[in-house]
Each structure stands twice: as structure tokens, then as C-alpha cells.
Design a protein around this motif. Structure first.
Motif, PDB file in Angstrom:
ATOM      1  N   UNK A  23     -37.663  -8.557-129.738  1.00 26.32           N
ATOM      2  CA  UNK A  23     -36.566  -7.594-129.825  1.00 26.32           C
ATOM      3  C   UNK A  23     -35.807  -7.604-131.128  1.00 26.32           C
ATOM      4  N   UNK A  24     -36.430  -8.066-132.216  1.00 20.97           N
ATOM      5  CA  UNK A  24     -35.728  -8.186-133.483  1.00 20.97           C
ATOM      6  C   UNK A  24     -35.619  -6.880-134.265  1.00 20.97           C
ATOM      7  N   UNK A  25     -36.233  -5.799-133.755  1.00 22.73           N
ATOM      8  CA  UNK A  25     -36.110  -4.499-134.419  1.00 22.73           C
ATOM      9  C   UNK A  25     -35.345  -3.485-133.564  1.00 22.73           C
ATOM     10  N   UNK A  26     -34.725  -3.958-132.493  1.00 25.96           N
ATOM     11  CA  UNK A  26     -33.982  -3.058-131.610  1.00 25.96           C
ATOM     12  C   UNK A  26     -32.474  -3.174-131.770  1.00 25.96           C
ATOM     13  N   UNK A  27     -31.990  -4.292-132.290  1.00 25.40           N
ATOM     14  CA  UNK A  27     -30.550  -4.525-132.352  1.00 25.40           C
ATOM     15  C   UNK A  27     -29.809  -3.491-133.176  1.00 25.40           C
ATOM     16  N   UNK A  28     -30.398  -3.060-134.295  1.00 23.00           N
ATOM     17  CA  UNK A  28     -29.696  -2.135-135.182  1.00 23.00           C
ATOM     18  C   UNK A  28     -29.517  -0.762-134.552  1.00 23.00           C
ATOM     19  N   UNK A  29     -30.394  -0.390-133.635  1.00 23.56           N
ATOM     20  CA  UNK A  29     -30.264   0.898-132.965  1.00 23.56           C
ATOM     21  C   UNK A  29     -29.350   0.809-131.741  1.00 23.56           C
ATOM     22  N   UNK A  30     -29.292  -0.360-131.118  1.00 20.53           N
ATOM     23  CA  UNK A  30     -28.547  -0.505-129.869  1.00 20.53           C
ATOM     24  C   UNK A  30     -27.129  -1.021-130.049  1.00 20.53           C
ATOM     25  N   UNK A  31     -26.906  -1.904-131.005  1.00 19.62           N
ATOM     26  CA  UNK A  31     -25.612  -2.549-131.143  1.00 19.62           C
ATOM     27  C   UNK A  31     -24.803  -1.942-132.277  1.00 19.62           C
ATOM     28  N   UNK A  32     -23.472  -2.037-132.163  1.00 24.99           N
ATOM     29  CA  UNK A  32     -22.584  -1.533-133.202  1.00 24.99           C
ATOM     30  C   UNK A  32     -22.463  -2.552-134.327  1.00 24.99           C
ATOM     31  N   UNK A  33     -22.115  -3.771-133.965  1.00 23.81           N
ATOM     32  CA  UNK A  33     -21.957  -4.841-134.944  1.00 23.81           C
ATOM     33  C   UNK A  33     -23.129  -5.807-134.807  1.00 23.81           C
ATOM     34  N   UNK A  34     -24.000  -5.798-135.792  1.00 21.47           N
ATOM     35  CA  UNK A  34     -25.185  -6.644-135.765  1.00 21.47           C
ATOM     36  C   UNK A  34     -25.017  -7.767-136.779  1.00 21.47           C
ATOM     37  N   UNK A  35     -25.002  -8.992-136.301  1.00 16.38           N
ATOM     38  CA  UNK A  35     -24.893 -10.163-137.173  1.00 16.38           C
ATOM     39  C   UNK A  35     -26.238 -10.879-137.199  1.00 16.38           C
ATOM     40  N   UNK A  36     -26.794 -11.041-138.381  1.00 13.30           N
ATOM     41  CA  UNK A  36     -28.094 -11.701-138.502  1.00 13.30           C
ATOM     42  C   UNK A  36     -28.049 -13.129-137.980  1.00 13.30           C
ATOM     43  N   UNK A  37     -26.868 -13.746-138.028  1.00  8.26           N
ATOM     44  CA  UNK A  37     -26.746 -15.110-137.521  1.00  8.26           C
ATOM     45  C   UNK A  37     -27.012 -15.164-136.017  1.00  8.26           C
ATOM     46  N   UNK A  38     -26.674 -14.085-135.303  1.00  4.69           N
ATOM     47  CA  UNK A  38     -26.911 -14.055-133.859  1.00  4.69           C
ATOM     48  C   UNK A  38     -28.396 -14.013-133.524  1.00  4.69           C
ATOM     49  N   UNK A  39     -29.217 -13.662-134.504  1.00  2.32           N
ATOM     50  CA  UNK A  39     -30.655 -13.543-134.270  1.00  2.32           C
ATOM     51  C   UNK A  39     -31.414 -14.829-134.606  1.00  2.32           C
ATOM     52  N   UNK A  40     -30.706 -15.858-135.039  1.00  6.44           N
ATOM     53  CA  UNK A  40     -31.380 -17.074-135.506  1.00  6.44           C
ATOM     54  C   UNK A  40     -32.269 -17.673-134.417  1.00  6.44           C
TER      55      UNK A  40
END
Length: 475
Positions: free
Chosen positions: A83-100
Motif C-alpha cells: 500500500x505504499x502508492x495509495x497514501x498520497x491519493x487517500x490521505x491529506x497529510x502524508x508523512x514518509x516517516x509513517x511509512x517506515x
């Protein structure tokens, strides 16, 4: 008569453009991921060449090229599966640290797969392609490079290249205005508020006419049944719907979404302020502050010398602040004003640019020295606070260390902020700094104290770096 069905037909013209928008972001991230992984591969091979007992690569060049090209879609598929290519379309505030965590699992899965393939190649052809040493080094390098590159893309590329999303806020009163103000204060979210509607019966039509990409529900005054009908009509593949909870002042992203027979229930995490947590936090502060003071010692000395050459007086300024459990300590900062500036406060009171009991002059403050203006803009004046951290008076991350008369105006539930040691940085720092109203600072401190975690501290520290480099809210 206008109908929901007609609305959906109208929306089909905008849907392809929005899907292209989402695919565009995913493609840029995919390209960035492949570049970061390739750099991680090169780094791991270069290091293993010096420390490993076996040659890192012994396969012919054509085979390595074929293997490298074939691994590109495999890596993209693995990152997609997590799911690493879905966050930018679904979430308002996307922090790369949350994807670690997801990045770690994705790289680990791909690396293990590659290790199995390399062992098969070695047994069939006798070629060395990938060893356990290289796998370990690749995992470490990838875990650093992938989030770093993703964060850079989101911070500097997307805001300048990608089309901004159009947002419609549904709600009235203070809640809607608060959401609108926060979205406008953070252009990095990539959202433009095009309208604020208070439960408009023609919501679906308005969304189509405004070509909205996202609808945010913020405490509307419409009846619940009417609002549910409107949301069901507007919820479709080309429009994201976000709901701001009524008790947003006590919610954070750490809240857990649960379910009771189809009814969503939001559970708040328990407060973790026990002795083990405090010992862990203090140990981290002690080690990091000591290392930074040693490493930055030459820089601190040069800044102190520049201050003394620029204006008469000591290079360091100490001021009483309110600490943990209501105690008082003296915060240490580099002096950025001329000596006696505090006594001149009333002469520049008309220049105050913030609300509440806070006092900050945005722009030209006649009391600020030449080197002081530079130190404030770059936040270098905060570095001596590492000494406060070393002494246990402050923490790297924590509530804002208010001046005594400011802190004493905070009463009731908000005094829970005093349960933890004040910090050099915190939520107030990464979400607005001096541009944030006093009331919002207090609420964010309460959220931090009541939802603290080690992971959140690390996230705030990482988010502080681009905020400081961008000089946002620094004056």
C-alpha cells in the motif's frame, strides 16, 4: 429535475483527470523508489567489497543487467502490495516517516526473495550475485534512502509539479473555519479550499460544478439523515470523503478504529507515562544531547564569538520558564537582542504579531541585533538548549516551554501539559511554530502529553528538520 444519477454522469468527465492525477503521483514515487533502491544496492556492494570474505559479484555483466531490469516491476509490485502508492491519493497529510514500517517489511520481503534467487543461481551456474552480508547492508541502506527520497519528493517536487487537489468543506461555525484555516496554513498538503458549504441540499451538484477532488465533513448543521443521503450520493471513485470527528481536540493519528457490529468506534490509546517510559525518554535525551554538544562545540563557539563581536553583552541569554510539574528553570539561548531588550518591550508592543499572552514581533524588531536576526531565522539560537536537555530541565521533544506569566494563564485540563518535561521541539514546532494561535499551541501540547509514544518523538524530530530548513514561522 436534478438527480443523483445525473450528478454521477456529470462527474464522469472529471474522473479520468483525477485518476491521471493519482497515477502521476504513484509513478513519480515508483521511479524515486527504484532510484533509491539502486543507490542502496550500489552502497551495499561497495561496502561488502571491502569487508566480506567473498567477492560481491561474479556473474557476467549481461546477466546482472537482465536481473536488474527484471527486478524493477517486482519491486514496484511489492511496494504496491504494502500500500505504499495509495497514501498520497487517500490521505491529506502524508508523512514518509509513517511509512517506515511498511517500507521495512517491503524491502525485507524483496531482499529475501532476491537472496533465494541468488542462491539458486549460485547452485546452478556457480555465480555470486547476492550474499547475506549484502542483504543486511542493503536493508539498512534502503531503510534510510527510500523514506528520505520519498520525503524529498513530497516536500519539494509534488508542491511544484503536481496539480493541487480541490477541496470542499461541508460544515458551519468554528469547526469549518478551523479546518479551512489549517489547510490554508499548510500548502504542502496540496489542497485548495474552493468552497465552504453548510449541509447544502445540492452538495453533489456543487461538487461537480466546482470539480472537487475531496469533501471534508466538519460538524455541519444539517439533519443526520439528510446529511447521510448527501454523503452517499457524493461518495464515489473520483471524490475522497474525509470526516472530522466532533471530539477532534483529543484525537490523534494514534487513535484506533474499531468496530461493534458494523458501528465504527474510535478508541484512544492509554496514557503511557510510567517510569519505564520516562527512563527510556530520558536516556534518549541524554545520549543525543551529549553527542550533539560534542559534535557542535566548534559551531557553538563560533556563534558565541560572532555575537560578542556584533554587540556588547554576553553571548548567552537565560530566562525563567515553566517546567515539568510547575517547576521553574532557566532556559539557555543565544542572545539575539541587545542587552536590556526586555525592559523596552512596551515601546514595541504595537508590533506584536501573535494573539493571547504571547509576544512576538514579525518583521523588523529594532531590538534584534544583526547576527540575532540570522540566528532567529535559522533557529540556531535554540542550540544552547541542548545544555538544558543534558541537565534534565528540558527534553528534545515535549510541550512548549512557556514564559512564566504565559504558562500561569493556562488552567484546567490544559495543565496536563506540565506532566512532561518541555522540549526544544514539539507538535507546535512542526505544525506552525510562531504562526500558530496560543490556544492551538496549548491544545497540541495536551494532545502530545496524553498520546505520547517513542515512535511519535522520532517522527516529530524528523519533521522538525524540514521545518527548520524552510524557516517557516521563525522570527
Amino acid at each position: 429535475m436534478h438527480s443523483a444519477a445525473a450528478d454521477r454522469l456529470t462527474a464522469t468527465d472529471a474522473a479520468p483527470a483525477r485518476r491521471r492525477f493519482e497515477r502521476g503521483r504513484a509513478r513519480v514515487l515508483a521511479g524515486a523508489d527504484i532510484g533509491a533502491l539502486a543507490l542502496a544496492y550500489a552502497t551495499s556492494y561497495a561496502i561488502s567489497d571491502r569487508i566480506a570474505p567473498l567477492p560481491p559479484v561474479s556473474a557476467p555483466g549481461w546477466f546482472l543487467a537482465l536481473l536488474g531490469l527484471s527486478s524493477v516491476p517486482v519491486w514496484v509490485a511489492i511496494f504496491t502490495a504494502y500500500g505504499l502508492y495509495e497514501n498520497d491519493a487517500r490521505r491529506i497529510s502524508v508523512a514518509s516517516f509513517d511509512e517506515v514500517r511498511d517500507v521495512f517489511h517491503a524491502i525485507l520481503a524483496g531482499s529475501l526473495g532476491f537472496l533465494i534467487v541468488s542462491q539458486a543461481v549460485r547452485h546452478l551456474f556457480g555465480w555470486w550475485v547476492y550474499t547475506a552480508v549484502e542483504a543486511f547492508l542493503f536493508l539498512g541502506a534502503g531503510l534510510v534512502l527510500v523514506p528520505l527520497v520519498r520525503g524529498s519528493i513530497r516536500s519539494w517536487v509534488f508542491p511544484r509539479v503536481m496539480r493541487r487537489q480541490r477541496a470542499v468543506i461541508v460544515g458551519g461555525g468554528q469547526e469549518a473555519e478551523l479546518v479551512k484555516r489549517k489547510l490554508e496554513a499548510h500548502p504542502e498538503y496540496g489542497l485548495d479550499v474552493v468552497a465552504v458549504l453548510d449541509g447544502d441540499a445540492e452538495l453533489t451538484r456543487s461538487v461537480d460544478e466546482l470539480d472537487a477532488d475531496r469533501v471534508l465533513l466538519a460538524a455541519p448543521t444539517a439533519e443526520q439523515d439528510e446529511l447521510l443521503e448527501l454523503l452517499r450520493n457524493v461518495r464515489r471513485s473520483d471524490v475522497q470523503v474525509s470526516i472530522v470527528p466532533r471530539y477532534c481536540d483529543i484525537f490523534t493519528s494514534h487513535a484506533i478504529l474499531d468496530e461493534i457490529e458494523g458501528i465504527p468506534v474510535v478508541s484512544l490509546p492509554p496514557m503511557r507515562l510510567g517510569r519505564p517510559s520516562r527512563v527510556l525518554k530520558r536516556g534518549f535525551d541524554l545520549v543525543v544531547s551529549l553527542v550533539l554538544l560534542v559534535v557542535l562545540a566548534p559551531v557553538l563557539a563560533l556563534i558565541a564569538l560572532a555575537i560578542q563581536l556584533d554587540s556588547p553583552g554576553p553571548p548567552v541569554y537565560r530566562q525563567p520558564r515553566r517546567g515539568r510539574d510547575g517547576s521553574t528553570f532557566r532556559i539557555t539561548k543565544f542572545r539575539t537582542m541587545r542587552v536590556g531588550a526586555e525592559a523596552e518591550r512596551q515601546t514595541v508592543a504595537h508590533l506584536n504579531a501573535v494573539d493571547g499572552p504571547l509576544f512576538k514581533v514579525k518583521g523588523d524588531d529594532p531590538r534584534v541585533t544583526r547576527i540575532g536576526g540570522f540566528l532567529r531565522r535559522t533557529s540556531l539560537d535554540e542550540l544552547p538548549q541542548l545544555w538544558n536537555v543534558l541537565h534534565g530541565e528540558m527534553s528534545l521533544v515535549g510541550p512548549r516551554p512557556f514564559v512564566l506569566y504565559e504558562a500561569d494563564l493556562i488552567t484546567g485540563w490544559a495543565r496536563r501539559r506540565l506532566d512532561m518535561t518541555p522540549g526544544i521541539t514539539g507538535l507546535w514546532q512542526v505544525l506552525g511554530r510562531n504562526d500558530m494561535p496560543f490556544e492551538d499551541m496549548v491544545k497540541l501540547d495536551y494532545l502530545y502529553v496524553t498520546n505520547w509514544s517513542v515512535w511519535w518523538d522520532l517522527k516529530i524530530l524528523c519533521q522538525t528538520i524540514p521545518v527548520v530548513l524552510g524557516k517557516r514561522g521563525a522570527y
